[in-house]
Scaffold this motif. Structure first.
Motif, PDB file in Angstrom:
ATOM      1  N   ILE A   1       0.837  -1.213   0.000  1.00 21.07           N
ATOM      2  CA  ILE A   1       0.000   0.000   0.000  1.00 21.07           C
ATOM      3  C   ILE A   1       0.870   1.261   0.000  1.00 21.07           C
ATOM      4  O   ILE A   1       0.565   2.224  -0.714  1.00 21.07           O
ATOM      5  CB  ILE A   1      -1.011   0.004   1.178  1.00 21.07           C
ATOM      6  N   SER A   2       1.980   1.237   0.760  1.00 15.84           N
ATOM      7  CA  SER A   2       2.834   2.435   0.797  1.00 15.84           C
ATOM      8  C   SER A   2       3.420   2.701  -0.588  1.00 15.84           C
ATOM      9  O   SER A   2       3.470   3.849  -1.041  1.00 15.84           O
ATOM     10  CB  SER A   2       3.995   2.253   1.778  1.00 15.84           C
ATOM     11  N   HIS A   3       3.851   1.624  -1.252  1.00 11.98           N
ATOM     12  CA  HIS A   3       4.440   1.800  -2.578  1.00 11.98           C
ATOM     13  C   HIS A   3       3.409   2.433  -3.531  1.00 11.98           C
ATOM     14  O   HIS A   3       3.709   3.398  -4.243  1.00 11.98           O
ATOM     15  CB  HIS A   3       4.928   0.460  -3.133  1.00 11.98           C
ATOM     16  N   VAL A   4       2.195   1.877  -3.517  1.00  9.45           N
ATOM     17  CA  VAL A   4       1.156   2.372  -4.440  1.00  9.45           C
ATOM     18  C   VAL A   4       0.780   3.815  -4.106  1.00  9.45           C
ATOM     19  O   VAL A   4       0.662   4.662  -4.994  1.00  9.45           O
ATOM     20  CB  VAL A   4      -0.089   1.448  -4.385  1.00  9.45           C
ATOM     21  N   SER A   5       0.627   4.102  -2.812  1.00  4.25           N
ATOM     22  CA  SER A   5       0.115   5.437  -2.459  1.00  4.25           C
ATOM     23  C   SER A   5       1.181   6.525  -2.586  1.00  4.25           C
ATOM     24  O   SER A   5       0.847   7.702  -2.601  1.00  4.25           O
ATOM     25  CB  SER A   5      -0.442   5.412  -1.039  1.00  4.25           C
ATOM     26  N   LYS A   6       2.444   6.110  -2.646  1.00  6.54           N
ATOM     27  CA  LYS A   6       3.497   7.128  -2.725  1.00  6.54           C
ATOM     28  C   LYS A   6       4.011   7.341  -4.146  1.00  6.54           C
ATOM     29  O   LYS A   6       4.953   8.084  -4.355  1.00  6.54           O
ATOM     30  CB  LYS A   6       4.640   6.768  -1.770  1.00  6.54           C
ATOM     31  N   HIS A   7       3.440   6.639  -5.116  1.00 10.32           N
ATOM     32  CA  HIS A   7       3.817   6.853  -6.520  1.00 10.32           C
ATOM     33  C   HIS A   7       2.608   7.430  -7.257  1.00 10.32           C
ATOM     34  O   HIS A   7       1.636   6.726  -7.505  1.00 10.32           O
ATOM     35  CB  HIS A   7       4.263   5.532  -7.171  1.00 10.32           C
TER      36      HIS A   7
ATOM     37  N   THR B   1      -3.999  -4.647  18.118  1.00 10.54           N
ATOM     38  CA  THR B   1      -4.362  -5.322  19.368  1.00 10.54           C
ATOM     39  C   THR B   1      -4.368  -4.333  20.530  1.00 10.54           C
ATOM     40  O   THR B   1      -4.848  -4.640  21.611  1.00 10.54           O
ATOM     41  CB  THR B   1      -3.360  -6.456  19.697  1.00 10.54           C
ATOM     42  N   ASN B   2      -3.787  -3.161  20.321  1.00  6.22           N
ATOM     43  CA  ASN B   2      -3.767  -2.125  21.371  1.00  6.22           C
ATOM     44  C   ASN B   2      -3.577  -0.757  20.713  1.00  6.22           C
ATOM     45  O   ASN B   2      -3.175  -0.676  19.551  1.00  6.22           O
ATOM     46  CB  ASN B   2      -2.641  -2.396  22.378  1.00  6.22           C
ATOM     47  N   ASN B   3      -3.872   0.293  21.469  1.00  2.00           N
ATOM     48  CA  ASN B   3      -3.728   1.682  20.988  1.00  2.00           C
ATOM     49  C   ASN B   3      -4.274   1.866  19.567  1.00  2.00           C
ATOM     50  O   ASN B   3      -3.579   2.397  18.685  1.00  2.00           O
ATOM     51  CB  ASN B   3      -2.257   2.129  20.999  1.00  2.00           C
ATOM     52  N   LEU B   4      -5.491   1.383  19.372  1.00  2.00           N
ATOM     53  CA  LEU B   4      -6.087   1.401  18.022  1.00  2.00           C
ATOM     54  C   LEU B   4      -6.097   2.815  17.413  1.00  2.00           C
ATOM     55  O   LEU B   4      -5.742   2.996  16.250  1.00  2.00           O
ATOM     56  CB  LEU B   4      -7.510   0.834  18.117  1.00  2.00           C
ATOM     57  N   TYR B   5      -6.477   3.791  18.225  1.00  2.00           N
ATOM     58  CA  TYR B   5      -6.612   5.156  17.738  1.00  2.00           C
ATOM     59  C   TYR B   5      -5.259   5.719  17.255  1.00  2.00           C
ATOM     60  O   TYR B   5      -5.112   6.110  16.094  1.00  2.00           O
ATOM     61  CB  TYR B   5      -7.190   6.006  18.882  1.00  2.00           C
ATOM     62  N   GLU B   6      -4.259   5.670  18.160  1.00  2.00           N
ATOM     63  CA  GLU B   6      -2.941   6.247  17.833  1.00  2.00           C
ATOM     64  C   GLU B   6      -2.288   5.493  16.665  1.00  2.00           C
ATOM     65  O   GLU B   6      -1.767   6.098  15.732  1.00  2.00           O
ATOM     66  CB  GLU B   6      -1.975   6.179  19.030  1.00  2.00           C
ATOM     67  N   ASN B   7      -2.329   4.147  16.733  1.00  2.00           N
ATOM     68  CA  ASN B   7      -1.661   3.361  15.685  1.00  2.00           C
ATOM     69  C   ASN B   7      -2.310   3.574  14.313  1.00  2.00           C
ATOM     70  O   ASN B   7      -1.629   3.593  13.288  1.00  2.00           O
ATOM     71  CB  ASN B   7      -1.684   1.865  16.036  1.00  2.00           C
TER      72      ASN B   7
ATOM     73  N   LEU C   1      -3.904   6.305  13.261  1.00  2.00           N
ATOM     74  CA  LEU C   1      -3.552   7.632  12.747  1.00  2.00           C
ATOM     75  C   LEU C   1      -2.122   7.633  12.192  1.00  2.00           C
ATOM     76  O   LEU C   1      -1.838   8.251  11.165  1.00  2.00           O
ATOM     77  CB  LEU C   1      -3.690   8.688  13.843  1.00  2.00           C
ATOM     78  N   LYS C   2      -1.252   6.871  12.876  1.00  2.00           N
ATOM     79  CA  LYS C   2       0.142   6.769  12.429  1.00  2.00           C
ATOM     80  C   LYS C   2       0.190   6.083  11.053  1.00  2.00           C
ATOM     81  O   LYS C   2       0.888   6.537  10.135  1.00  2.00           O
ATOM     82  CB  LYS C   2       0.916   5.943  13.455  1.00  2.00           C
ATOM     83  N   LYS C   3      -0.613   4.999  10.903  1.00  2.00           N
ATOM     84  CA  LYS C   3      -0.619   4.275   9.611  1.00  2.00           C
ATOM     85  C   LYS C   3      -1.212   5.150   8.508  1.00  2.00           C
ATOM     86  O   LYS C   3      -0.741   5.142   7.371  1.00  2.00           O
ATOM     87  CB  LYS C   3      -1.405   2.966   9.733  1.00  2.00           C
TER      88      LYS C   3
ATOM     89  N   GLU D   1      -0.982   8.275   8.144  1.00  2.00           N
ATOM     90  CA  GLU D   1       0.027   9.218   7.682  1.00  2.00           C
ATOM     91  C   GLU D   1       1.209   8.500   7.014  1.00  2.00           C
ATOM     92  O   GLU D   1       1.583   8.822   5.880  1.00  2.00           O
ATOM     93  CB  GLU D   1       0.507  10.059   8.855  1.00  2.00           C
ATOM     94  N   GLU D   2       1.749   7.515   7.705  1.00  2.00           N
ATOM     95  CA  GLU D   2       2.967   6.857   7.199  1.00  2.00           C
ATOM     96  C   GLU D   2       2.724   6.144   5.872  1.00  2.00           C
ATOM     97  O   GLU D   2       3.584   6.077   5.017  1.00  2.00           O
ATOM     98  CB  GLU D   2       3.480   5.858   8.220  1.00  2.00           C
ATOM     99  N   LYS D   3       1.513   5.583   5.708  1.00  3.14           N
ATOM    100  CA  LYS D   3       1.230   4.838   4.474  1.00  3.14           C
ATOM    101  C   LYS D   3       0.563   5.725   3.425  1.00  3.14           C
ATOM    102  O   LYS D   3       0.140   5.237   2.373  1.00  3.14           O
ATOM    103  CB  LYS D   3       0.383   3.611   4.792  1.00  3.14           C
ATOM    104  N   ASN D   4       0.416   7.012   3.751  1.00  2.19           N
ATOM    105  CA  ASN D   4      -0.140   7.998   2.812  1.00  2.19           C
ATOM    106  C   ASN D   4      -1.508   7.583   2.252  1.00  2.19           C
ATOM    107  O   ASN D   4      -1.772   7.664   1.051  1.00  2.19           O
ATOM    108  CB  ASN D   4       0.860   8.239   1.675  1.00  2.19           C
ATOM    109  N   CYS D   5      -2.378   7.091   3.153  1.00  5.59           N
ATOM    110  CA  CYS D   5      -3.717   6.620   2.726  1.00  5.59           C
ATOM    111  C   CYS D   5      -4.726   7.761   2.798  1.00  5.59           C
ATOM    112  O   CYS D   5      -4.503   8.768   3.475  1.00  5.59           O
ATOM    113  CB  CYS D   5      -4.214   5.535   3.677  1.00  5.59           C
ATOM    114  N   ASP D   6      -5.857   7.572   2.117  1.00  7.67           N
ATOM    115  CA  ASP D   6      -6.965   8.513   2.267  1.00  7.67           C
ATOM    116  C   ASP D   6      -7.804   8.127   3.481  1.00  7.67           C
ATOM    117  O   ASP D   6      -8.297   8.982   4.195  1.00  7.67           O
ATOM    118  CB  ASP D   6      -7.824   8.502   1.002  1.00  7.67           C
ATOM    119  N   TRP D   7      -8.002   6.816   3.659  1.00  3.13           N
ATOM    120  CA  TRP D   7      -8.732   6.320   4.829  1.00  3.13           C
ATOM    121  C   TRP D   7      -7.975   5.120   5.394  1.00  3.13           C
ATOM    122  O   TRP D   7      -7.378   4.350   4.625  1.00  3.13           O
ATOM    123  CB  TRP D   7     -10.128   5.790   4.472  1.00  3.13           C
ATOM    124  N   ILE D   8      -8.059   4.964   6.710  1.00  2.00           N
ATOM    125  CA  ILE D   8      -7.610   3.719   7.347  1.00  2.00           C
ATOM    126  C   ILE D   8      -8.815   3.145   8.100  1.00  2.00           C
ATOM    127  O   ILE D   8      -9.486   3.859   8.849  1.00  2.00           O
ATOM    128  CB  ILE D   8      -6.439   3.975   8.329  1.00  2.00           C
TER     129      ILE D   8
END
Ligand code: PMT
Length: 243
Positions: free
Chosen positions: A151-157, A172-178, A180-182, A184-191
């Protein structure tokens, strides 16, 4: 009934049935120029020709999403790891085993308008893969190396990026924080995040409960329901966004 059972029955008002049929066919023709790609199921990372590392993904959530895209008129491709599910009529089906194969097939099937990456892709593959079946030894050391992040490869090209790139987050934990991190890091429109520590939802269950995190910092929760209903809710939101 045709089976011989009789008694009092009830059916939906004919007007309601007609309304449903018309809306079904209207949606189909409205979206039939749109293309969707869905990844689903687990990947396998081979240790030797007969042994591999994998995970518990059944493919149910991803297949339900592909079916819902098809039902709404999208030209749909489903790229799936090994599961017990059957290909879906009217959906282009591509079977893969490893993350590398899933990556190649994803690239082969772009561009699309929307891509939903629901597959549970192994983050690591075996660096010291053995061409022959490994003989029994006292201690076997495996070296793992990072897999390509599809997904990162596709979203960053930019030349590959679908208008709407949607990832899942299995937490399995910290669903909210993790999540939001994904996002941004994976450059998605939605997670779309699910809590996979709960056996009633997430991996291999019939139901799911998800939170959708959007790029504009908003989020919403879809309460526990069958994976096919979660799928229609997701696809409904995709249609609103793309039209
Ligand atoms: O298949 P089911 O039994 O129905 O279960 C559904 C599910 C729990 C597998 C599904 O709802 C889900 O959460 N899928 C994502 C699982 C996952 O691998 O999550 P992750 O948080 O590790 O990865 C985040 C995102 O990156 C995912 O969209 C994943 O497809 C993608 N990814 C991850 C690693 C990698 N190398 N390439 C990727 O594209």
């Amino acid at each position: 009934m045709a089976c011989g059972e009789y008694g009092e029955g009830k059916m939906t008002e004919p007007n309601e049935i007609i309304k449903e049929i018309l809306s079904y066919f209207n949606n189909k023709s409205k979206n039939n120029k749109l293309k969707a790609l869905v990844t689903a199921g687990p990947t396998r990372e081979y240790i030797d020709p007969v042994r591999f590392i994998t995970n518990k993904s059944s493919g149910k959530q991803g297949y339900a999403i592909a079916r819902s895209f098809r039902d709404n008129g999208f030209e749909t491709t489903l790229i799936s790891g090994e599961t017990n599910l059957s290909p879906i009529n009217g959906v282009k089906f591509i079977s893969v085993k490893t993350a590398e194969e899933m990556f190649k097939e994803t690239l082969n099937n772009l561009p699309v308008d929307v891509a939903v990456f629901s597959a549970a892709v192994a983050d690591y593959k075996i660096k010291n893969f053995n061409d022959e079946k490994i003989k029994k030894v006292e201690n076997l050391n495996l070296i793992l190396e990072k897999n390509i992040d599809i997904i990162s490869h596709v979203s960053k090209h930019n030349e590959l990026r679908p208008k709407l790139t949607i990832g899942f987050a299995a937490e399995t934990n910290n669903l909210y924080e993790n999540s939001l991190k994904k996002l941004e890091e994976k450059n998605c429109d939605w997670i779309i995040a699910n809590d996979v520590s709960n056996k009633e939802i997430g991996f291999d269950s019939d139901d799911n409960e998800v939170s959708i995190f959007y790029k504009d910092n908003s989020n919403e929760k879809l309460n526990k329901m069958n994976k096919s209903l979660i799928a229609s809710e997701i696809v409904k939101r995709v249609i609103t966004k793309l039209n």
